[in-house]
Design a protein around this motif. Structure first.
Motif, PDB file in Angstrom:
ATOM      1  N   ALA A 151     -13.958  92.369 -45.900  1.00 56.14           N
ATOM      2  CA  ALA A 151     -12.905  92.318 -44.885  1.00 56.14           C
ATOM      3  C   ALA A 151     -13.379  91.545 -43.651  1.00 56.14           C
ATOM      4  N   LEU A 152     -14.637  91.752 -43.282  1.00 59.72           N
ATOM      5  CA  LEU A 152     -15.193  91.041 -42.129  1.00 59.72           C
ATOM      6  C   LEU A 152     -15.222  89.541 -42.392  1.00 59.72           C
ATOM      7  N   TYR A 153     -15.657  89.150 -43.572  1.00 60.55           N
ATOM      8  CA  TYR A 153     -15.697  87.731 -43.920  1.00 60.55           C
ATOM      9  C   TYR A 153     -14.287  87.130 -43.965  1.00 60.55           C
ATOM     10  N   ALA A 154     -13.322  87.909 -44.407  1.00 64.92           N
ATOM     11  CA  ALA A 154     -11.949  87.407 -44.459  1.00 64.92           C
ATOM     12  C   ALA A 154     -11.443  87.095 -43.052  1.00 64.92           C
ATOM     13  N   VAL A 155     -11.722  87.978 -42.110  1.00 60.78           N
ATOM     14  CA  VAL A 155     -11.309  87.743 -40.723  1.00 60.78           C
ATOM     15  C   VAL A 155     -12.064  86.551 -40.153  1.00 60.78           C
ATOM     16  N   ALA A 156     -13.375  86.503 -40.392  1.00 60.78           N
ATOM     17  CA  ALA A 156     -14.173  85.392 -39.876  1.00 60.78           C
ATOM     18  C   ALA A 156     -13.694  84.060 -40.439  1.00 60.78           C
ATOM     19  N   GLY A 157     -13.317  84.041 -41.695  1.00 61.22           N
ATOM     20  CA  GLY A 157     -12.825  82.821 -42.318  1.00 61.22           C
ATOM     21  C   GLY A 157     -11.527  82.355 -41.703  1.00 61.22           C
ATOM     22  N   ARG A 158     -10.632  83.293 -41.421  1.00 66.08           N
ATOM     23  CA  ARG A 158      -9.350  82.936 -40.807  1.00 66.08           C
ATOM     24  C   ARG A 158      -9.548  82.388 -39.398  1.00 66.08           C
ATOM     25  N   MET A 159     -10.594  82.873 -38.706  1.00 68.12           N
ATOM     26  CA  MET A 159     -10.853  82.413 -37.347  1.00 68.12           C
ATOM     27  C   MET A 159     -11.733  81.159 -37.330  1.00 68.12           C
ATOM     28  N   GLN A 160     -12.004  80.595 -38.518  1.00 66.02           N
ATOM     29  CA  GLN A 160     -12.808  79.389 -38.655  1.00 66.02           C
ATOM     30  C   GLN A 160     -14.218  79.583 -38.105  1.00 66.02           C
ATOM     31  N   ILE A 161     -14.782  80.755 -38.383  1.00 67.43           N
ATOM     32  CA  ILE A 161     -16.167  81.029 -38.027  1.00 67.43           C
ATOM     33  C   ILE A 161     -17.025  80.714 -39.233  1.00 67.43           C
ATOM     34  N   ASP A 162     -18.171  80.092 -38.989  1.00 69.49           N
ATOM     35  CA  ASP A 162     -19.070  79.747 -40.081  1.00 69.49           C
ATOM     36  C   ASP A 162     -19.710  81.006 -40.639  1.00 69.49           C
ATOM     37  N   THR A 163     -19.401  81.365 -41.872  1.00 65.92           N
ATOM     38  CA  THR A 163     -19.973  82.559 -42.479  1.00 65.92           C
ATOM     39  C   THR A 163     -21.094  82.219 -43.439  1.00 65.92           C
ATOM     40  N   HIS A 164     -21.564  80.981 -43.414  1.00 71.16           N
ATOM     41  CA  HIS A 164     -22.591  80.564 -44.356  1.00 71.16           C
ATOM     42  C   HIS A 164     -23.977  80.715 -43.758  1.00 71.16           C
ATOM     43  N   ALA A 165     -24.903  81.117 -44.565  1.00 73.54           N
ATOM     44  CA  ALA A 165     -26.264  81.358 -44.096  1.00 73.54           C
ATOM     45  C   ALA A 165     -26.938  80.092 -43.614  1.00 73.54           C
ATOM     46  N   ALA A 166     -26.472  78.938 -44.055  1.00 75.12           N
ATOM     47  CA  ALA A 166     -27.154  77.692 -43.714  1.00 75.12           C
ATOM     48  C   ALA A 166     -27.244  77.473 -42.217  1.00 75.12           C
ATOM     49  N   SER A 167     -26.279  77.967 -41.459  1.00 76.05           N
ATOM     50  CA  SER A 167     -26.298  77.739 -40.019  1.00 76.05           C
ATOM     51  C   SER A 167     -26.892  78.898 -39.253  1.00 76.05           C
ATOM     52  N   ALA A 168     -27.247  79.961 -39.928  1.00 77.59           N
ATOM     53  CA  ALA A 168     -27.662  81.171 -39.225  1.00 77.59           C
ATOM     54  C   ALA A 168     -28.966  80.996 -38.474  1.00 77.59           C
ATOM     55  N   ALA A 169     -29.832  80.124 -38.950  1.00 80.37           N
ATOM     56  CA  ALA A 169     -31.144  79.988 -38.314  1.00 80.37           C
ATOM     57  C   ALA A 169     -31.041  79.555 -36.868  1.00 80.37           C
ATOM     58  N   THR A 170     -29.981  78.859 -36.504  1.00 79.20           N
ATOM     59  CA  THR A 170     -29.835  78.400 -35.132  1.00 79.20           C
ATOM     60  C   THR A 170     -28.888  79.284 -34.340  1.00 79.20           C
ATOM     61  N   ARG A 171     -28.521  80.436 -34.879  1.00 76.20           N
ATOM     62  CA  ARG A 171     -27.540  81.264 -34.198  1.00 76.20           C
ATOM     63  C   ARG A 171     -28.033  82.704 -34.043  1.00 76.20           C
ATOM     64  N   GLU A 172     -29.329  82.886 -33.785  1.00 75.81           N
ATOM     65  CA  GLU A 172     -29.870  84.212 -33.560  1.00 75.81           C
ATOM     66  C   GLU A 172     -29.525  84.690 -32.156  1.00 75.81           C
ATOM     67  N   TRP A 173     -29.516  86.014 -31.976  1.00 74.81           N
ATOM     68  CA  TRP A 173     -29.292  86.576 -30.641  1.00 74.81           C
ATOM     69  C   TRP A 173     -30.448  86.186 -29.719  1.00 74.81           C
ATOM     70  N   GLY A 174     -31.647  86.242 -30.216  1.00 72.79           N
ATOM     71  CA  GLY A 174     -32.816  85.887 -29.432  1.00 72.79           C
ATOM     72  C   GLY A 174     -33.420  84.586 -29.905  1.00 72.79           C
ATOM     73  N   ASP A 175     -32.610  83.540 -30.013  1.00 69.70           N
ATOM     74  CA  ASP A 175     -33.067  82.300 -30.640  1.00 69.70           C
ATOM     75  C   ASP A 175     -34.075  81.524 -29.806  1.00 69.70           C
TER      76      ASP A 175
END
Length: 410
Positions: free
Chosen positions: A168-192
């Motif tokens: 359900a979370l991914y469905a909402v994120a997809g509709r909001m055009q949020i990147d849900t793919h792990a490939a971009s996660a490395a640059t999107r940490e809280w403490g990056d």
């Protein structure tokens, strides 16, 4: 993506540990905010072990980082699971009783709630009214499952299974055009920017004419100080070289005060020797008087000619001597003229200077300077646009740091 996960005080909280594990396995960054009552069911250590991030509850637990605002601002999507009847009522009323309530009021990200409670509480008109209020505000509600509840009771109100919550979370994120793919996660940490050493220059230099007068500019230091606060929020070790700035800095940020362009050059050079990132946000004078009087120059009825000489190009010298791992960020405050637009001049400067990033912003007597909204275009060393941002100087600061984080060696 960055998932902000609020856990409230229901026995179904134990299921959410598997939600965290699934999100982490998919490559996403998760921060958990447990309410104090939820810690009766699942301890803080569990959330911190699963996420690798702090799991604070109180608004005043980490005041210097302004977490009650930052967590909401930085989230890509928010999930509240389980969402108790009590918390839904507080949320519908817009209350900010704790860290989670504050973060929800500060976020513009999509919010998903997964209610879990006994059937009678779920069907209560007060709960139904609160759900309707939240839905009208754009909150996404995951319907409770039907099944075994606490004790011998069964019926609607059961928290859905972890895989259903994630779907359900991914469905909402997809509709909001949020990147849900792990490939971009490395640059999107809280403490990056954790353990990254950042040096930032801020303010405007003053070049003395005599004992009381100087050549200066309108820079207030607001953008440089916003960059410092944002970098600290993201875990960096921050040093600010402040040229004539009267603003306060938060705890944990080192500060070196200077006045002239020469003093700023020396201070930045010294600090930059051990830095990973150098951001030259200060407005450094391009010219200084060829001579400066040690006493006040008096009027004598005759016109005076002020001879000016160019100051050092600090950014260029830093770039020429930088180590291979360092990232250099420059600023181009431009007005545009008959020879070109703000962006034209910015592109020319980017190519001429060779900084890893150049932040171009329009300025003027009423534009850009001070504690006002701003707009920037971020260029790479070839003059190509790699990002834009507008809004408060803190919002713009985070957009600049997003580009910096993406270029750090991993």
């Amino acid at each position: 993506m960055r998932v902000l996960l609020g856990v409230t005080g229901g026995i179904a909280a134990y299921k959410v540990a598997l939600v965290v594990r699934r999100l982490k396995e998919d490559g996403h960054s998760v921060r958990v905010i447990p309410t104090e009552s939820s810690l009766q069911f699942v301890g803080r250590a569990t959330w911190e072990a699963l996420t690798g991030e702090p799991a604070r509850s109180g608004t005043f637990e980490n005041v210097p980082s302004v977490e009650h605002i930052m967590l909401g601002q930085r989230a890509d999507v928010v999930l509240i699971a389980p969402a108790t009847a009590n918390f839904l009522a507080s949320m519908a009323a817009g209350e900010a009783r704790d860290l989670l309530g504050n973060a929800l009021l500060a976020t513009t990200a999509p919010v998903v709630v997964a209610p879990a409670m006994h059937s009678e509480m779920w069907r209560n008109p007060a709960t139904e009214a609160n759900i309707a209020t939240l839905v009208a505000r754009g909150v996404h509600v995951i319907e409770p499952a039907v099944g075994r509840l606490t004790g011998a009771d069964s019926g609607p109100g059961r928290l859905p299974e972890p895989e259903d919550l994630v779907a359900a979370l991914y469905a909402v994120a997809g509709r909001m055009q949020i990147d849900t793919h792990a490939a971009s996660a490395a640059t999107r940490e809280w403490g990056d920017l954790g353990d990254v050493r950042v040096v930032i220059s801020a303010g405007g230099t003053r070049e003395p004419i005599d004992a009381v007068r100087f050549l200066g500019n309108r820079s207030s230091g607001h953008q440089g100080f916003a960059l410092a606060e944002a970098a600290r929020e993201r875990g960096a070790d921050v040093t600010v070289v402040a040229a004539n700035v009267s603003l306060p800095l938060g705890e944990g940020i080192s500060r070196i005060d200077v006045e002239t362009s020469s003093e700023l050059a020396d201070a930045v050079r010294s600090a930059a020797s051990g830095a990973d990132v150098v951001i030259m946000a200060a407005a450094v004078a391009d010219f200084r008087p060829a001579e400066s009087s040690a006493v006040k120059i008096k009027k004598d009825g005759h016109p005076r000619v002020l001879e000016l000489v160019e100051t050092e190009d600090i950014l260029r010298s830093l770039i020429e001597s930088k180590s291979s791992h360092q990232i250099m960020v420059g600023f181009a405050a431009e007005t545009g003229d008959g020879a070109g637009s703000v962006l034209d001049h910015g592109r020319a400067k980017a190519v001429r200077k060779g900084a890893d990033l150049l932040v171009v912003n329009p300025v003027g007597a009423t534009v850009g300077f001070g504690n006002v909204p701003t707009a920037v275009t971020i260029l790479d060393a070839t003059g190509e646009v790699v990002g834009t941002s507008s809004g408060t100087k803190l919002v713009v600061a985070h957009a600049i740091l997003d580009q910096v984080a993406a270029r750090l060696p991993r």
